[in-house]
Structure formats: C-alpha cells, structure tokens
Scaffold this active site. Structure first.
Site, PDB file in Angstrom:
ATOM      1  N   LYS A 100      48.641  33.759  40.941  1.00  0.00           N
ATOM      2  CA  LYS A 100      50.110  33.834  40.597  1.00  0.00           C
ATOM      3  C   LYS A 100      50.727  32.751  40.794  1.00  0.00           C
ATOM      4  O   LYS A 100      51.638  32.283  40.055  1.00  0.00           O
ATOM      5  CB  LYS A 100      50.811  34.939  41.166  1.00  0.00           C
ATOM      6  CG  LYS A 100      50.441  36.508  40.773  1.00  0.00           C
ATOM      7  CD  LYS A 100      50.957  37.600  41.387  1.00  0.00           C
ATOM      8  CE  LYS A 100      50.650  38.834  40.687  1.00  0.00           C
ATOM      9  NZ  LYS A 100      50.010  39.906  41.729  1.00  0.00           N
TER      10      LYS A 100
ATOM     11  N   LYS B 234      38.874  38.849  30.123  1.00  0.00           N
ATOM     12  CA  LYS B 234      39.197  40.163  30.644  1.00  0.00           C
ATOM     13  C   LYS B 234      40.429  40.767  29.964  1.00  0.00           C
ATOM     14  O   LYS B 234      41.288  39.800  29.927  1.00  0.00           O
ATOM     15  CB  LYS B 234      39.271  39.893  32.034  1.00  0.00           C
ATOM     16  CG  LYS B 234      39.984  40.900  32.948  1.00  0.00           C
ATOM     17  CD  LYS B 234      40.399  40.744  34.131  1.00  0.00           C
ATOM     18  CE  LYS B 234      41.061  41.895  34.818  1.00  0.00           C
ATOM     19  NZ  LYS B 234      42.367  41.899  35.260  1.00  0.00           N
TER      20      LYS B 234
ATOM     21  N   LYS C 166      47.494  42.271  30.840  1.00  0.00           N
ATOM     22  CA  LYS C 166      48.558  42.233  30.082  1.00  0.00           C
ATOM     23  C   LYS C 166      49.033  40.896  30.237  1.00  0.00           C
ATOM     24  O   LYS C 166      50.038  40.248  29.389  1.00  0.00           O
ATOM     25  CB  LYS C 166      49.704  43.008  30.623  1.00  0.00           C
ATOM     26  CG  LYS C 166      50.152  42.761  32.109  1.00  0.00           C
ATOM     27  CD  LYS C 166      50.810  43.963  32.680  1.00  0.00           C
ATOM     28  CE  LYS C 166      51.299  44.023  34.178  1.00  0.00           C
ATOM     29  NZ  LYS C 166      49.737  44.323  34.847  1.00  0.00           N
TER      30      LYS C 166
HETATM   31  P1  ADP Z   1      46.663  43.645  34.561  1.00  0.00           P
HETATM   32  O1  ADP Z   1      45.569  42.602  34.305  1.00  0.00           O
HETATM   33  O2  ADP Z   1      47.031  44.077  33.007  1.00  0.00           O
HETATM   34  O3  ADP Z   1      48.019  42.990  34.987  1.00  0.00           O
HETATM   35  P2  ADP Z   1      46.626  45.105  36.778  1.00  0.00           P
HETATM   36  O4  ADP Z   1      46.440  43.958  37.568  1.00  0.00           O
HETATM   37  O5  ADP Z   1      47.897  45.769  36.918  1.00  0.00           O
HETATM   38  O6  ADP Z   1      46.327  44.863  35.261  1.00  0.00           O
HETATM   39  O7  ADP Z   1      45.649  46.198  37.074  1.00  0.00           O
HETATM   40  C1  ADP Z   1      45.838  47.533  37.685  1.00  0.00           C
HETATM   41  C2  ADP Z   1      44.452  48.339  37.729  1.00  0.00           C
HETATM   42  O8  ADP Z   1      43.677  48.213  36.492  1.00  0.00           O
HETATM   43  C3  ADP Z   1      43.694  47.803  38.711  1.00  0.00           C
HETATM   44  O9  ADP Z   1      42.973  48.691  39.490  1.00  0.00           O
HETATM   45  C4  ADP Z   1      42.815  46.851  37.947  1.00  0.00           C
HETATM   46  O10 ADP Z   1      41.655  46.504  38.623  1.00  0.00           O
HETATM   47  C5  ADP Z   1      42.438  47.761  36.538  1.00  0.00           C
HETATM   48  N1  ADP Z   1      42.077  46.820  35.555  1.00  0.00           N
HETATM   49  C6  ADP Z   1      42.968  46.144  35.032  1.00  0.00           C
HETATM   50  N2  ADP Z   1      42.669  45.299  34.137  1.00  0.00           N
HETATM   51  C7  ADP Z   1      41.183  45.736  34.045  1.00  0.00           C
HETATM   52  C8  ADP Z   1      40.013  45.538  33.077  1.00  0.00           C
HETATM   53  N3  ADP Z   1      40.202  44.602  31.919  1.00  0.00           N
HETATM   54  N4  ADP Z   1      39.101  45.822  33.305  1.00  0.00           N
HETATM   55  C9  ADP Z   1      38.942  46.911  34.280  1.00  0.00           C
HETATM   56  N5  ADP Z   1      39.949  47.206  35.202  1.00  0.00           N
HETATM   57  C10 ADP Z   1      41.129  46.727  35.148  1.00  0.00           C
END
Ligand code: ADP
Ligand code: TRP
Length: 324
Positions: A110, A190, A193
């Site tokens: 971050k 990966k 968002k």
């Molecule tokens: P982002 O990466 O979009 O910001 P978050 O960090 O808010 O998503 O993740 C919310 C949940 O979804 C977490 O438990 C995270 O491990 C899971 N998650 C997010 N992106 C993925 C992905 N590409 N593959 C598997 N799990 C994911």
C-alpha cells in the site's frame, strides 16, 4: 467448528473475490458455524468518503447474501456493529512487536501504491487479529494474500497465551483453497480492483459481454491455426465456470484450430452468465426488499456482540483491566 472471514466493502465485487473468499465461505456453512462480516473499519484505511463507505457496506451485504450467504446458518454482521473489537485490538497491540508489522507485505504494497502511511494502515493486521480472536474462530477462509495476516494473528494469540494464560486464545487455521488460490485478471495478472483488470460478479449483460470481448488478452494466432493452451487467460477463466466436459471441449478446439478467439470469448461469457444466474435473481429480490438486509444485519450484530462481550470480559480479567 467455527469459520470466520471478513470482506472489505471497497467496491464492486469481482470473481477473484468470489472464488477466493465468498464461495469457500458459503460452502463452509454446511460444515460448521459461519461468522462472516463486512470489514468496514478496515475499509476506512483506504476509503475516499463517508458516503462511499456507507454505500459500499450496504452493497456488499446485498451481494454477499445474493451469493448464497444464509443468515439462518451464519452470523452476518458489520464489523462496526461490534466496537468491542477495537478494545481487543488495543490489548493485542501491547504484545505486538513493531517488526512484525513492518514485515507485512500488504502494508508495504500500500505504501508502494502511494497511500499515506497512517497508523491505521500500519496496525491493520492487529485489528484483523482482533476480529478473528474475538469470536474464538477455529478456521479462517481467505485468499493467499491474507496468509501472512493469519500468521500475525497466530503469533499474537501465542504471545497473549504466554503472557496471560495458556488457553486464553485458540490458534486459528487459515483455509486457502489451492485450486482457486489466485484467479487471473482479464490481463493475466492477479485479478484485483487495484489493477483495473476485474470481471465483476454482477453487472449489465451488455457491458460484461463487451468487457470480455475487449479486455481479455489473447495472442495473435490466426483463426484457422491451433492455439496455445498454456497461459491462456480465456481457458483459465472458462475453467471456473464450465463443466469439465465443456472445458475439455474448449481445450480440444484450441488444439484443433479453426475456431477464433471471438468464439471462445462468447463461450466464456455464456458460461459466466449462466454460472451466476441464480445469484443474480436472488440479488434482484434482495434489492427490492431492503428491510430484509436491515433485519439480517441487525440480528447478526446482536449475536456477534453477545459473543464478543463474553470473550472480552474474559480477556479483560486475564490482563488485569478490572479494578474491583
Ligand atoms: P482486491 O485485490 O480486488 O483489492 P481484496 O484484497 O479486497 O481484493 O480481497 C478480498 C478477498 O478476495 C480476499 O480474501 C482475497 O484474498 C480474495 N481475492 C481477491 N482477489 C483474488 C484473486 N484474484 N484470486 C483469489 N482470491 C482473491
Ligand atoms: N483483510 C481482509 C481483506 O482485505 C479482510 C478482513 C478483515 C478479514 N478482518 C478479517 C479476513 C478477519 C479474514 C478474517 O481481505
């Protein structure tokens, strides 16, 4: 067995969230008791406005319920409905070495993305540990990126037990599905968002069709030639939605040649659209009944708070916070 997980209300849910967090949580409802919450205190570390935090919290409640969270089987609540979690976070922070937090990837990431270095962002894993330990969770289904935070949680639980009593906290286990550990984004990185490469769970049919057609990256193999299956983003995504037979048929069509990426993308869209049909219909109903969401969250908050207060009373006593 108690399962607990939190999701941040930080924007439109995508299929990475679905396969990494939501689906495992929904499936675990059959195997034990779920404690699932909307991590709105955590989301404050990166949220741009109060209105956005409020609206996203509500939207996440709707979407999580639409995806199959069953409030008869699970306790579903907003993190902020149980302010006791902040007190436990404070108590845990007294046994938390700075170095432990300095090593956390998500904080460093971050910082690298340009967020201001706030105390809350730094202490984020301590609040997460408090979430987990407050409800005496046995296991925590999360995506791979949260694994380190689970290690911090276990570490802090261990330190508390050493300092104040061997069985103060149980050490929770992470549950990380290896099959869908990382869902790739439309560009092959990966899905996240923050990379702008997401496929939303819920969206307008036309917009999603266009998104898949325009944004899923492919190579330039001509239509009539065989196409590489290794590293194919279309195939990796299709696999999540298609039956094994459908998936094999698409692999075979890649090998054979004669089918263009446009057709594969169409198949991908159809499988995706069908996959979320029930959830989409349920979501329509929930959106038309806002009082249902209020009721679910209020009931969840009540149960969660009761549990939290019992744990906290025990911890306060153990650490010497009473005065009578
Ligand atoms: P982002 O990466 O979009 O910001 P978050 O960090 O808010 O998503 O993740 C919310 C949940 O979804 C977490 O438990 C995270 O491990 C899971 N998650 C997010 N992106 C993925 C992905 N590409 N593959 C598997 N799990 C994911
Ligand atoms: N940090 C998690 C995420 O970004 C959300 C979260 C907060 C959480 N508290 C939790 C997940 C407790 C599991 C358990 O995805």
């Amino acid at each position: 067995m108690r399962f607990l997980t939190g999701l941040q209300p930080s924007g439109q849910l995508h299929i990475g969230n679905y396969f990494g967090a939501i689906k495992p949580a929904v499936e675990l409802q059959e195997k034990g008791e779920g404690f699932y919450f909307i991590a709105n205190y955590h989301a404050m570390t990166t949220m741009e406005s109060a209105q956005a935090l409020h609206d996203n919290t509500r939207a996440l409640a709707v979407d999580f319920l639409a995806c199959g969270l069953d409030p008869e089987k699970s306790v579903f609540f907003a993190q902020s409905a149980v302010p006791e979690v902040n007190e436990l976070a404070w108590i845990l922070s007294t046994v938390c070495p700075m170095g432990l937090l300095e090593r956390c990837h998500s904080y460093k990431e971050k910082m690298a993305r340009g967020f201001a270095a706030s105390h809350a962002l730094f202490a984020y894993p301590v609040l997460m540990a408090a979430d987990i330990l407050l409800y005496n969770s046995d296991a925590v289904p999360v995506g791979k990126d949260q694994k380190q935070h689970l290690e911090v949680t276990r570490d802090l639980a261990g330190k508390m037990n050493d300092a104040f009593g061997a069985d103060l906290f149980k050490l929770p286990e992470p549950i990380i599905s290896e099959v869908t550990a990382v869902v790739p984004g439309l560009d092959g990185q990966k899905m996240s968002k923050s990379y702008g490469n997401t496929l939303p769970i819920f969206g307008e049919e036309k917009a999603i069709r266009k998104l898949i057609n325009k944004k899923v990256v492919t190579d330039a193999t001509p239509l009539e030639d065989p196409k590489p299956t290794e590293g194919s983003i279309i195939l990796a995504l299709y696999k999540l939605f298609a039956t094994p037979e459908q998936y094999q048929a698409m692999v075979d069509a890649h090998h054979a040649g004669g089918v263009g990426y446009g057709q594969f993308k169409k198949d991908l869209f159809e499988a995706y659209w069908e996959y979320f049909r029930t959830a989409r219909e349920r979501r329509e109903w929930i959106l038309a009944h806002p009082e249902y969401v209020d009721d679910v969250l209020n009931r969840g908050a009540e149960k969660a708070r009761e549990e939290a207060q019992t744990t906290l009373a025990r911890i306060r006593k153990a650490v010497g916070l009473g005065w009578q």
